[in-house]
Scaffold this motif. Sequence first.
Motif, PDB file in Angstrom:
ATOM      1  N   LYS A 141      36.087  18.047  -7.283  1.00  0.00           N
ATOM      2  CA  LYS A 141      34.915  18.020  -8.140  1.00  0.00           C
ATOM      3  C   LYS A 141      35.307  17.535  -9.523  1.00  0.00           C
ATOM      4  O   LYS A 141      36.226  18.062 -10.142  1.00  0.00           O
ATOM      5  N   GLU A 142      34.596  16.534  -9.992  1.00  0.00           N
ATOM      6  CA  GLU A 142      34.925  15.911 -11.273  1.00  0.00           C
ATOM      7  C   GLU A 142      34.031  16.445 -12.376  1.00  0.00           C
ATOM      8  O   GLU A 142      32.809  16.485 -12.258  1.00  0.00           O
ATOM      9  N   HIS A 143      34.658  16.872 -13.473  1.00  0.00           N
ATOM     10  CA  HIS A 143      33.968  17.314 -14.684  1.00  0.00           C
ATOM     11  C   HIS A 143      34.331  16.332 -15.786  1.00  0.00           C
ATOM     12  O   HIS A 143      35.334  16.500 -16.467  1.00  0.00           O
ATOM     13  N   GLY A 144      33.527  15.283 -15.946  1.00  0.00           N
ATOM     14  CA  GLY A 144      33.890  14.265 -16.925  1.00  0.00           C
ATOM     15  C   GLY A 144      35.148  13.556 -16.459  1.00  0.00           C
ATOM     16  O   GLY A 144      35.165  12.901 -15.429  1.00  0.00           O
ATOM     17  N   HIS A 145      36.232  13.677 -17.204  1.00  0.00           N
ATOM     18  CA  HIS A 145      37.500  13.053 -16.835  1.00  0.00           C
ATOM     19  C   HIS A 145      38.394  14.001 -16.052  1.00  0.00           C
ATOM     20  O   HIS A 145      39.474  13.609 -15.632  1.00  0.00           O
ATOM     21  N   TYR A 146      37.993  15.245 -15.889  1.00  0.00           N
ATOM     22  CA  TYR A 146      38.882  16.239 -15.315  1.00  0.00           C
ATOM     23  C   TYR A 146      38.411  16.649 -13.934  1.00  0.00           C
ATOM     24  O   TYR A 146      37.214  16.680 -13.651  1.00  0.00           O
ATOM     25  N   VAL A 147      39.370  16.971 -13.078  1.00  0.00           N
ATOM     26  CA  VAL A 147      39.083  17.224 -11.666  1.00  0.00           C
ATOM     27  C   VAL A 147      39.681  18.551 -11.240  1.00  0.00           C
ATOM     28  O   VAL A 147      40.806  18.886 -11.612  1.00  0.00           O
ATOM     29  N   ILE A 148      38.906  19.305 -10.464  1.00  0.00           N
ATOM     30  CA  ILE A 148      39.396  20.527  -9.831  1.00  0.00           C
ATOM     31  C   ILE A 148      39.396  20.290  -8.331  1.00  0.00           C
ATOM     32  O   ILE A 148      38.362  19.929  -7.750  1.00  0.00           O
ATOM     33  N   VAL A 149      40.547  20.475  -7.704  1.00  0.00           N
ATOM     34  CA  VAL A 149      40.718  20.194  -6.279  1.00  0.00           C
ATOM     35  C   VAL A 149      40.688  21.499  -5.492  1.00  0.00           C
ATOM     36  O   VAL A 149      41.324  22.478  -5.875  1.00  0.00           O
ATOM     37  N   ASP A 150      39.938  21.492  -4.410  1.00  0.00           N
ATOM     38  CA  ASP A 150      39.867  22.631  -3.487  1.00  0.00           C
ATOM     39  C   ASP A 150      40.332  22.119  -2.132  1.00  0.00           C
ATOM     40  O   ASP A 150      39.659  21.278  -1.517  1.00  0.00           O
ATOM     41  N   VAL A 151      41.482  22.600  -1.648  1.00  0.00           N
ATOM     42  CA  VAL A 151      42.073  22.064  -0.423  1.00  0.00           C
ATOM     43  C   VAL A 151      42.410  23.190   0.548  1.00  0.00           C
ATOM     44  O   VAL A 151      42.834  24.276   0.147  1.00  0.00           O
ATOM     45  N   VAL A 152      42.196  22.919   1.827  1.00  0.00           N
ATOM     46  CA  VAL A 152      42.570  23.845   2.909  1.00  0.00           C
ATOM     47  C   VAL A 152      43.638  23.152   3.737  1.00  0.00           C
ATOM     48  O   VAL A 152      43.405  22.063   4.275  1.00  0.00           O
ATOM     49  N   ILE A 153      44.812  23.766   3.822  1.00  0.00           N
ATOM     50  CA  ILE A 153      45.910  23.185   4.590  1.00  0.00           C
ATOM     51  C   ILE A 153      46.258  24.104   5.755  1.00  0.00           C
ATOM     52  O   ILE A 153      45.992  25.306   5.722  1.00  0.00           O
ATOM     53  N   SER A 154      46.828  23.515   6.788  1.00  0.00           N
ATOM     54  CA  SER A 154      47.341  24.318   7.903  1.00  0.00           C
ATOM     55  C   SER A 154      48.854  24.199   7.923  1.00  0.00           C
ATOM     56  O   SER A 154      49.413  23.140   7.627  1.00  0.00           O
ATOM     57  N   VAL A 155      49.502  25.313   8.262  1.00  0.00           N
ATOM     58  CA  VAL A 155      50.962  25.366   8.299  1.00  0.00           C
ATOM     59  C   VAL A 155      51.398  25.928   9.646  1.00  0.00           C
ATOM     60  O   VAL A 155      50.588  26.421  10.433  1.00  0.00           O
ATOM     61  N   ASN A 156      52.689  25.842   9.891  1.00  0.00           N
ATOM     62  CA  ASN A 156      53.254  26.399  11.124  1.00  0.00           C
ATOM     63  C   ASN A 156      52.880  27.881  11.234  1.00  0.00           C
ATOM     64  O   ASN A 156      53.183  28.661  10.330  1.00  0.00           O
ATOM     65  N   PRO A 157      52.231  28.303  12.312  1.00  0.00           N
ATOM     66  CA  PRO A 157      51.798  29.697  12.414  1.00  0.00           C
ATOM     67  C   PRO A 157      52.951  30.683  12.556  1.00  0.00           C
ATOM     68  O   PRO A 157      52.741  31.899  12.432  1.00  0.00           O
ATOM     69  N   ARG A 158      54.162  30.206  12.776  1.00  0.00           N
ATOM     70  CA  ARG A 158      55.285  31.111  12.985  1.00  0.00           C
ATOM     71  C   ARG A 158      56.067  31.383  11.704  1.00  0.00           C
ATOM     72  O   ARG A 158      57.029  32.137  11.738  1.00  0.00           O
ATOM     73  N   ILE A 159      55.669  30.758  10.600  1.00  0.00           N
ATOM     74  CA  ILE A 159      56.354  31.062   9.345  1.00  0.00           C
ATOM     75  C   ILE A 159      55.754  32.315   8.732  1.00  0.00           C
ATOM     76  O   ILE A 159      54.666  32.754   9.114  1.00  0.00           O
ATOM     77  N   THR A 160      56.444  32.905   7.792  1.00  0.00           N
ATOM     78  CA  THR A 160      55.974  34.140   7.167  1.00  0.00           C
ATOM     79  C   THR A 160      54.888  33.851   6.133  1.00  0.00           C
ATOM     80  O   THR A 160      54.682  32.708   5.722  1.00  0.00           O
ATOM     81  N   VAL A 161      54.202  34.915   5.729  1.00  0.00           N
ATOM     82  CA  VAL A 161      53.182  34.777   4.687  1.00  0.00           C
ATOM     83  C   VAL A 161      53.804  34.275   3.395  1.00  0.00           C
ATOM     84  O   VAL A 161      53.228  33.440   2.685  1.00  0.00           O
ATOM     85  N   LEU A 162      55.001  34.770   3.102  1.00  0.00           N
ATOM     86  CA  LEU A 162      55.691  34.335   1.892  1.00  0.00           C
ATOM     87  C   LEU A 162      55.982  32.839   1.937  1.00  0.00           C
ATOM     88  O   LEU A 162      55.804  32.127   0.944  1.00  0.00           O
ATOM     89  N   GLU A 163      56.415  32.351   3.100  1.00  0.00           N
ATOM     90  CA  GLU A 163      56.682  30.920   3.240  1.00  0.00           C
ATOM     91  C   GLU A 163      55.398  30.107   3.130  1.00  0.00           C
ATOM     92  O   GLU A 163      55.382  29.019   2.545  1.00  0.00           O
ATOM     93  N   GLY A 164      54.304  30.628   3.683  1.00  0.00           N
ATOM     94  CA  GLY A 164      53.021  29.939   3.550  1.00  0.00           C
ATOM     95  C   GLY A 164      52.572  29.839   2.106  1.00  0.00           C
ATOM     96  O   GLY A 164      52.065  28.808   1.656  1.00  0.00           O
ATOM     97  N   ASN A 165      52.773  30.922   1.351  1.00  0.00           N
ATOM     98  CA  ASN A 165      52.423  30.896  -0.072  1.00  0.00           C
ATOM     99  C   ASN A 165      53.303  29.912  -0.839  1.00  0.00           C
ATOM    100  O   ASN A 165      52.853  29.287  -1.805  1.00  0.00           O
ATOM    101  N   GLU A 166      54.537  29.777  -0.415  1.00  0.00           N
ATOM    102  CA  GLU A 166      55.433  28.826  -1.065  1.00  0.00           C
ATOM    103  C   GLU A 166      54.969  27.383  -0.828  1.00  0.00           C
ATOM    104  O   GLU A 166      55.025  26.544  -1.730  1.00  0.00           O
ATOM    105  N   VAL A 167      54.495  27.100   0.385  1.00  0.00           N
ATOM    106  CA  VAL A 167      53.948  25.766   0.670  1.00  0.00           C
ATOM    107  C   VAL A 167      52.736  25.503  -0.210  1.00  0.00           C
ATOM    108  O   VAL A 167      52.581  24.420  -0.782  1.00  0.00           O
ATOM    109  N   ALA A 168      51.857  26.508  -0.337  1.00  0.00           N
ATOM    110  CA  ALA A 168      50.667  26.356  -1.181  1.00  0.00           C
ATOM    111  C   ALA A 168      51.065  26.115  -2.636  1.00  0.00           C
ATOM    112  O   ALA A 168      50.453  25.298  -3.332  1.00  0.00           O
TER     113      ALA A 168
END
Length: 302
Positions: free
Chosen positions: A229-256
């Motif tokens: 979403k663009e606000h003038g010259h500035y943009v806020i990105v909202d993204v949903v990614i998928s990761v390996n389901p066998r990694i830990t929550v901590l590892e998933g947060n690190e990817v994010a």
Amino acid sequence: MLANQRYAKAEAAAWMALLGNIGIAAIKGGIGMLGSKALLADACRSASDATAAFVSLAGLRRCRQLGAFEAPVPAVKGRTEGASGVFASILLMIMGLEIGISAIKSIADGVEDGPGWPAVTTVIIAFFIKEIFFPVKERRLDMYASIAAVVGTGVAALGEPLALPVLYYFDPAASLVIVVIVFANGYRIASMSVLKNQHIQEEPADINELKTAVQRIEGVVTVEELRAKEHGHYVIVDVVISVNPRITVLEGNEVARRVKYFLMRRFLHVTDVIVAVEPYDPGYPYKSNHDPNQEQMPTLMQ
């Protein structure tokens, strides 16, 4: 980062763009009054950038109060914000029209002198100030306007030392190019202002560029969804990614965290990135928890 902190950061950037462009426009206009129509037109363009920042700031403040991008806008507030942006854009286009008419008259009547070197210096310094302190999404029209202003004032200033009066015409000619860009910016600002939400969706090409960048980050299996979403010259990105389901929550947060850090470093116009992490479909190529025959099947660890 909390939502309030994200919006506070975006608002601070919008305020900086607003006040900075107002200051730059005032300096350009003051020096342009000494004899440079190109600099006057460029001052008008800087004022249009300030107007875009104002519309952006209004949208950010509303989103912060309502708590979401798609939250409904109160009717009275929406009309007030829209009218303010439209009025400002029309005023800028009128100013640009006056500068354009004056430039045409100068060309028709004959230009007897060119702008001084202070005008050239002002254009160059203002350009570098914006690039250093107000980094924004690259827009070709703005780049063309800066080039036109530098060429117009610079070549016209050479007219006197080279004893070539014909070079004086470069200054009003450059102002006509910039006036066209001012009209384009004014139309864009008016369009932003009349939209139901005070932000617009990024162009598909920009979305694809962001998706490609996210997809290349280590640990991201796929990009499920991405909105910018663009606000003038500035943009806020909202993204949903998928990761390996066998990694830990901590590892998933690190990817994010890597996704957010990379996008904000790679794209200077991105003010914030909101990342949601989901497990990738546990079917092929991942091992099933219920089929012992797939025990030796390799997993997709990234």
